[in-house]
Motif scaffolding. Sequence first.
Motif, PDB file in Angstrom:
ATOM      1  N   TYR A  57       7.581  40.423  -4.920  1.00  0.00           N
ATOM      2  CA  TYR A  57       7.652  39.926  -6.303  1.00  0.00           C
ATOM      3  C   TYR A  57       7.585  38.396  -6.341  1.00  0.00           C
ATOM      4  O   TYR A  57       6.883  37.812  -7.164  1.00  0.00           O
ATOM      5  CB  TYR A  57       8.937  40.431  -6.952  1.00  0.00           C
ATOM      6  N   VAL A  94       8.692  43.162 -12.697  1.00  0.00           N
ATOM      7  CA  VAL A  94       7.434  42.490 -13.053  1.00  0.00           C
ATOM      8  C   VAL A  94       7.186  42.590 -14.549  1.00  0.00           C
ATOM      9  O   VAL A  94       6.812  41.607 -15.209  1.00  0.00           O
ATOM     10  CB  VAL A  94       6.266  43.106 -12.268  1.00  0.00           C
ATOM     11  N   SER A 110      10.529  48.021  -8.667  1.00  0.00           N
ATOM     12  CA  SER A 110      10.276  46.588  -8.843  1.00  0.00           C
ATOM     13  C   SER A 110       9.241  46.330  -9.928  1.00  0.00           C
ATOM     14  O   SER A 110       9.129  45.199 -10.421  1.00  0.00           O
ATOM     15  CB  SER A 110       9.814  45.963  -7.524  1.00  0.00           C
TER      16      SER A 110
END
Length: 281
Positions: A185, A136, A132
Amino acid sequence: MRDLQRRMERFFYRNRDAGVRNLMLFIVIGMILVYAVNSIDPKQVLYRMLCFDRASILHGQVWRLFTYVFLSAYNPFVLLLVSLLYYRIGSIIESRCGVLKFNLYYLTGIVVIDILAMITGWSPGIDTFHYSLLLVYATLCPEDQMLLFFIIPIRMKYLAIVYLALIALSLLRGDIFPLCAIVNYLIFFGGDMKHLFPSLGVYHRASPRTKPQRSSPHAGPSPDWASRYRSKDGKRPYRHKCTVCGRTDTEHPELEFRYCSRCNGYYCYCIEHINNHTHIQ
């Protein structure tokens, strides 16, 4: 919700240097050291001490809630490449959003995974959460390029779409742990998704009670006159202009612009340079 996000951003900006610097460096070093010890230990004592085990955690071995992040199933070559990738991306994110925000992002992600693992009893993996970081990075720097397989250049915004597609496939197969990474997120960078998908903030559904207005010769000036108007020297007017790169809100309406409180004066910066510039004193 927007007010809460603004307050969080101000808090992160004021305390951007608080926390553990180079967090991903410590993570990847720990991964490599644990892998080296496990490779020469046939009984896997260290692995059994660090892995996530709900029964052991309920009996007081709370360190297992965090130490499983150092475990990896990669071979030595892949582990080295992945570690370099994690470190590079983590360093870029930390420099862009600040030490504190990145520390809290990582810690909150681990906590969300732990909660889900304790509820379901399933053994969690850390790789999906580490992936993840690509999302970002793509949100903060969508136009940056990365060499896929060290050969194919690909922009981060396209790599983020591939990552989201893989997450969707994982969810369809019944693996819900990737959902933890997405939730984390959205908590920290959901408000910045417009940089990754600019079209999300362009179209708005009209109210059913609102009737279309016909143009009139006596109508007022168009609100987007600045996007079409040019002065005699060919330049278009603007409200905000980045001190570093010179981009304006007229030429780049998708960018956010902010003013630095640490610079001695009224200096404006785009979202890419507000946390990455030399303060003017």
